[in-house]
Design a protein around this motif. Structure first.
Motif, PDB file in Angstrom:
ATOM      1  N   GLY A  13       0.826  -1.206   0.000  1.00  0.00           N
ATOM      2  CA  GLY A  13       0.000   0.000   0.000  1.00  0.00           C
ATOM      3  C   GLY A  13       0.860   1.255   0.000  1.00  0.00           C
ATOM      4  O   GLY A  13       0.549   2.248  -0.675  1.00  0.00           O
ATOM      5  N   ARG A  14       1.964   1.210   0.743  1.00  0.00           N
ATOM      6  CA  ARG A  14       2.873   2.364   0.756  1.00  0.00           C
ATOM      7  C   ARG A  14       3.532   2.544  -0.611  1.00  0.00           C
ATOM      8  O   ARG A  14       3.701   3.671  -1.085  1.00  0.00           O
ATOM      9  N   ALA A  15       3.899   1.412  -1.246  1.00  0.00           N
ATOM     10  CA  ALA A  15       4.541   1.513  -2.567  1.00  0.00           C
ATOM     11  C   ALA A  15       3.577   2.119  -3.584  1.00  0.00           C
ATOM     12  O   ALA A  15       3.963   2.974  -4.399  1.00  0.00           O
ATOM     13  N   VAL A  16       2.307   1.702  -3.532  1.00  0.00           N
ATOM     14  CA  VAL A  16       1.316   2.260  -4.462  1.00  0.00           C
ATOM     15  C   VAL A  16       1.196   3.763  -4.227  1.00  0.00           C
ATOM     16  O   VAL A  16       1.233   4.564  -5.179  1.00  0.00           O
ATOM     17  N   VAL A 199       7.759  -5.545  -5.284  1.00  0.00           N
ATOM     18  CA  VAL A 199       6.665  -4.712  -4.763  1.00  0.00           C
ATOM     19  C   VAL A 199       6.421  -3.481  -5.643  1.00  0.00           C
ATOM     20  O   VAL A 199       5.261  -3.089  -5.869  1.00  0.00           O
ATOM     21  N   ASP A 200       7.483  -2.889  -6.173  1.00  0.00           N
ATOM     22  CA  ASP A 200       7.292  -1.702  -7.007  1.00  0.00           C
ATOM     23  C   ASP A 200       6.723  -2.073  -8.378  1.00  0.00           C
ATOM     24  O   ASP A 200       5.964  -1.293  -8.974  1.00  0.00           O
ATOM     25  N   ASP A 201       7.087  -3.242  -8.889  1.00  0.00           N
ATOM     26  CA  ASP A 201       6.522  -3.679 -10.175  1.00  0.00           C
ATOM     27  C   ASP A 201       5.014  -3.908 -10.031  1.00  0.00           C
ATOM     28  O   ASP A 201       4.229  -3.525 -10.906  1.00  0.00           O
ATOM     29  N   LEU A 202       4.628  -4.529  -8.917  1.00  0.00           N
ATOM     30  CA  LEU A 202       3.199  -4.768  -8.693  1.00  0.00           C
ATOM     31  C   LEU A 202       2.457  -3.443  -8.484  1.00  0.00           C
ATOM     32  O   LEU A 202       1.379  -3.210  -9.050  1.00  0.00           O
ATOM     33  N   ALA A 203       3.067  -2.555  -7.698  1.00  0.00           N
ATOM     34  CA  ALA A 203       2.442  -1.253  -7.434  1.00  0.00           C
ATOM     35  C   ALA A 203       2.281  -0.455  -8.729  1.00  0.00           C
ATOM     36  O   ALA A 203       1.243   0.173  -8.961  1.00  0.00           O
ATOM     37  N   ARG A 204       3.311  -0.516  -9.577  1.00  0.00           N
ATOM     38  CA  ARG A 204       3.244   0.208 -10.848  1.00  0.00           C
ATOM     39  C   ARG A 204       2.109  -0.318 -11.723  1.00  0.00           C
ATOM     40  O   ARG A 204       1.427   0.425 -12.415  1.00  0.00           O
ATOM     41  N   TRP A 205       1.940  -1.636 -11.688  1.00  0.00           N
ATOM     42  CA  TRP A 205       0.868  -2.238 -12.509  1.00  0.00           C
ATOM     43  C   TRP A 205      -0.506  -1.845 -11.970  1.00  0.00           C
ATOM     44  O   TRP A 205      -1.429  -1.568 -12.734  1.00  0.00           O
ATOM     45  N   LEU A 206      -0.639  -1.795 -10.653  1.00  0.00           N
ATOM     46  CA  LEU A 206      -1.906  -1.346 -10.055  1.00  0.00           C
ATOM     47  C   LEU A 206      -2.202   0.089 -10.475  1.00  0.00           C
ATOM     48  O   LEU A 206      -3.348   0.453 -10.785  1.00  0.00           O
ATOM     49  N   LEU A 207      -1.167   0.888 -10.497  1.00  0.00           N
ATOM     50  CA  LEU A 207      -1.323   2.287 -10.893  1.00  0.00           C
ATOM     51  C   LEU A 207      -1.702   2.386 -12.372  1.00  0.00           C
ATOM     52  O   LEU A 207      -2.596   3.153 -12.757  1.00  0.00           O
ATOM     53  N   TYR A 208      -1.015   1.585 -13.181  1.00  0.00           N
ATOM     54  CA  TYR A 208      -1.307   1.534 -14.620  1.00  0.00           C
ATOM     55  C   TYR A 208      -2.767   1.122 -14.839  1.00  0.00           C
ATOM     56  O   TYR A 208      -3.477   1.695 -15.677  1.00  0.00           O
ATOM     57  N   GLY A 291       0.097  -5.527 -19.395  1.00  0.00           N
ATOM     58  CA  GLY A 291       0.862  -4.374 -18.921  1.00  0.00           C
ATOM     59  C   GLY A 291       1.791  -4.605 -17.747  1.00  0.00           C
ATOM     60  O   GLY A 291       2.523  -3.693 -17.365  1.00  0.00           O
ATOM     61  N   LEU A 292       1.773  -5.798 -17.132  1.00  0.00           N
ATOM     62  CA  LEU A 292       2.701  -6.043 -16.015  1.00  0.00           C
ATOM     63  C   LEU A 292       4.135  -6.079 -16.539  1.00  0.00           C
ATOM     64  O   LEU A 292       4.421  -6.784 -17.508  1.00  0.00           O
ATOM     65  N   ARG A 293       5.009  -5.312 -15.905  1.00  0.00           N
ATOM     66  CA  ARG A 293       6.430  -5.317 -16.275  1.00  0.00           C
ATOM     67  C   ARG A 293       7.228  -5.713 -15.040  1.00  0.00           C
ATOM     68  O   ARG A 293       6.988  -5.166 -13.955  1.00  0.00           O
ATOM     69  N   THR A 294       8.160  -6.644 -15.203  1.00  0.00           N
ATOM     70  CA  THR A 294       8.899  -7.126 -14.034  1.00  0.00           C
ATOM     71  C   THR A 294      10.395  -6.958 -14.237  1.00  0.00           C
ATOM     72  O   THR A 294      10.891  -7.066 -15.357  1.00  0.00           O
TER      73      THR A 294
END
Ligand SMILES: NC(=O)c1ccc[n+]([C@@H]2O[C@H](COP(=O)([O-])OP(=O)(O)OC[C@H]3O[C@@H](n4cnc5c(N)ncnc54)[C@H](OP(=O)(O)O)[C@@H]3O)[C@@H](O)[C@H]2O)c1
Length: 338
Positions: A13-16, A199-208, A291-294
């Motif tokens: 949640g913090r990363a998002v 965690v940042d890859d997942l957060a970025r995808w949630l944002l995307y 769109g998920l990028r890892t």
């Protein structure tokens, strides 16, 4: 975009919220502030979701998107009842623990069966109800789909989430262990699959997903990779290229009470096969296409090591202790001697 993070005081949640803030979005986090703290500069609204009206501080506000991380069906339902009419897009962070079968490799989110939802009397998958984690997440997923509709909801079933601020003993064990050097006990075989997500890859995808209105149900994790490559890459990321790995067979470890996955005497990220052969080997072609990028694990390992060194008191104890590892390695070497 006005983004509401239900949570935002720890890890994902913090990363998002951090990445959303950096991208210039208007971010609000709603939580109690009990587990951790929100990212500096992000608007924080104190909310106790154990109360049905816990989100009343947000009454009248509209959001372009919501990201919810809850494990409790009542929290999901109350949030949906309070906010559904005032929100554009809803992301729900679920888990691959929703799946009914952990043994078959290569399953896809689009077709794999999930567990039954939690029974009505189970609302918090902890303590005696810890085994209901998957079913509680199934209940939350259903509530989101039923209330928001499939066209506006993104159900993201995360795999093991790794990286800085990870409150568990799992990925950090391997980062710390490989950084220490010497002979390293590696469980199973170099070919066994492992799977996780930065965690940042997942957060970025949630944002995307929030930015583009991505809808549907997907797995949130990298493609599986062989454990040998995983350990070599983590080692390279922490400055120990070419680690001295000794591979020890599963049965030998089980006989010596070396435990899987997490906790005391465990080798984290290792799961018994064939029961869990499908848990770390899911087919994520659809997620990558959506769109998920890892990133490579070496990068995640390097960032995690920096964090472990900066905040050693935040790391949960677990895994094999050095003396326990040395004892198993001694016994393994003795058993190999002609
Ligand atoms: N870690 C993994 O490897 C993994 C793997 C698969 C899936 N997942 C899923 O990924 C997500 C991880 O989320 P996360 O890292 O942000 O951690 P989390 O531990 O799920 O965070 C829970 C958040 O909810 C808030 N919260 C809890 N009780 C609350 C209450 N009564 N009222 C208001 N807020 C409350 C907490 O804040 P306060 O306590 O401050 O209120 C915290 O910010 C979860 O959905 C988890 O199920 C995790």
């Amino acid at each position: 975009m006005r983004l509401l993070v239900l949570g935002g005081t720890v890890f994902l949640g913090r990363a998002v919220s951090r990445l959303a803030q950096e991208a210039g979005h208007d971010v609000t986090c709603a939580a109690r502030g009990a587990s951790g703290r929100p990212v500096t500069g992000v608007r924080f609204v104190k909310a106790d979701r154990d109360r049905p009206d816990g989100l009343s501080a947000l009454d009248g506000e509209r959001f372009d998107a919501v990201v919810d991380v809850t494990r409790r069906p009542s929290h999901a339902r109350h949030a949906l009842a309070a906010l559904a009419d005032r929100v554009g897009h809803w992301s729900y962070v679920s888990t691959c623990s929703v799946y009914a079968d952990d043994s078959v490799p290569g399953q896809r989110a689009a077709s794999a069966e999930v567990k039954e939802p939690a029974p009505a009397e189970v609302d918090n998958p902890v303590g005696e109800h810890a085994d209901f984690y998957g079913p509680c997440k199934v209940s939350c997923e259903r509530a989101v789909r039923d209330t928001i509709g499939v066209e506006r909801s993104f159900i993201c079933r995360a795999g093991l989430i790794v990286g800085p601020e990870d409150p568990s003993d799992r990925f950090p064990y391997w980062v710390a262990r490989l950084a220490r050097g010497g002979e390293v006990l590696a469980p199973g075989t170099p070919e066994d699959p492992v799977q996780f997500v930065d965690v940042d890859d997942l957060a970025r995808w949630l944002l995307y997903a929030a930015e583009t209105g991505l809808a549907g149900t997907f797995d949130g994790m990298s493609a599986p990779m062989p454990r040998g490559r995983f350990l070599a890459e983590v080692a390279a990321g922490v400055g120990r290229a070419d680690p001295d790995l000794t591979w020890v067979e599963q049965d030998f470890l089980v006989e010596r009470d070396v435990r899987p996955w997490t906790g005391e005497r465990s080798l984290p990220l290792w799961l018994p096969s064939p029961e869990y052969a499908g848990f770390l080997s899911r087919d994520v072609t659809d997620s990558l296409a959506a769109g998920l990028r890892t990133r490579p694990p070496a990068e995640t390992a390097a960032r995690t090591l920096d964090w472990l060194r900066a905040y050693p008191d935040q790391v949960k104890a677990g895994g094999l202790e050095p003396a326990q590892e040395a004892e198993v390695l001694r016994e393994w070497a003795a058993a190999r001697r002609p």
